[in-house]
Design an enzyme around this catalytic site. Structure first.
Site, short mmCIF file in Angstrom:
data_model
loop_
_atom_site.label_atom_id
_atom_site.label_comp_id
_atom_site.label_asym_id
_atom_site.label_seq_id
_atom_site.Cartn_x
_atom_site.Cartn_y
_atom_site.Cartn_z
CG HIS B 53 -2.03 -0.98 1.19
ND1 HIS B 53 -3.07 -0.99 2.09
CD2 HIS B 53 -2.29 -1.98 0.31
CE1 HIS B 53 -3.92 -1.95 1.79
NE2 HIS B 53 -3.47 -2.57 0.71
CD GLU B 55 -1.77 4.01 3.49
OE1 GLU B 55 -1.47 3.36 2.45
OE2 GLU B 55 -2.91 4.04 3.96
CB CYS B 83 -6.29 -0.66 5.40
SG CYS B 83 -4.62 -1.37 5.32
CB CYS B 86 -1.70 1.33 6.28
SG CYS B 86 -1.28 0.56 4.70
#
EC number: 3.5.4.33
Lengths: 152, 152
Positions: B53, B55, B83, B86
């Site tokens: 992701h 991040e 999420c 993360c």
């Protein structure tokens, strides 16, 4: 059960090796079709990467070698209850079964903490089996942190 | 505030680029001492890595370039509410401030879902600012998923 025990023994060997090189002693193996396809201990310090927990290391390694994001049908063996980050990664990777050793009341996210697999924002939950190799897994962690405290 | 807006604009540019290459359009930048030290969009498909992701990509990149696990004093700008995975990684990396654009009721873990930063198993929580660049961030996602559905 013999197979499950030998896979957890392999995860414990990774945890032991992690302790030897100064990492928090947690180890994991990923199994597909009865074979270990990835194995690792924690590598956060060596890799300078807070995300390099044993679970994420084996998921990344297996995805690289298989050339696919999702690991359908794969089973993860890890010596300690996965944390919040790892529980979500296990869900994203579509891991079929999760076997873990010792519970982690302070940082776990499966049977403690946010219990991620039971939440509405969890869109895939593995079957979970806990307590396999628990004593050996917990003992490695206790010994490691006791020796760290003596070093301080 | 001008600075925060320009950093979120940079994160939105990463989200736009992610969409262009077929990734879910979420982008992030990491800022330390007033400068962007890492920038990325989602790379899960290209990298065959469910953990890639935006991040986590910027946290890993910044840790690699700085040679340190923890990013004390760093601020993360991301176009979508992080999420569960993360949010925990952000906590582990000791991010100081989190600015996010659009809320994510289905998968978010900051103001939705497990609200990780408010949990006892979260041992560091950043300051959180939401809604910056929200309309543009949400519009990128809506357009992307509408076009995906038309492809099906």
């Amino acid at each position: 059960m013999a197979n499950s025990e030998s896979f957890m023994a392999a995860a414990l060997a990774e945890a032991t090796e992690a302790a030897r090189i100064g990492e928090v002693p947690v180890g994991a193996v990923l199994v597909l079709d009865g074979k270990i396809i990835a194995r690792s201990g924690n590598r956060t310090r060596l890799a300078n990467d807070v995300t390099a927990h044993a679970e994420i290391a084996v998921i990344r390694n297996a995805s690289q070698s298989l050339g696919q994001e999702r690991l359908l049908g794969a089973d993860l063996y890890v010596t300690l209850e996965p944390c919040t980050m790892c529980a979500a990664a296990i869900s994203f990777a579509r891991i079929r079964r999760l076997y873990y050793g010792a519970e982690d009341p302070k940082g776990g996210a499966v049977d403690n903490g946010v219990r991620f697999f039971a939440q509405p924002t969890c869109h895939h939950a593995p079957e979970v089996y806990s307590g396999l190799g628990e004593t050996a897994a917990a003992s490695l962690l206790t010994t490691f942190f006791r020796s760290k405290r003596q070093d301080d």
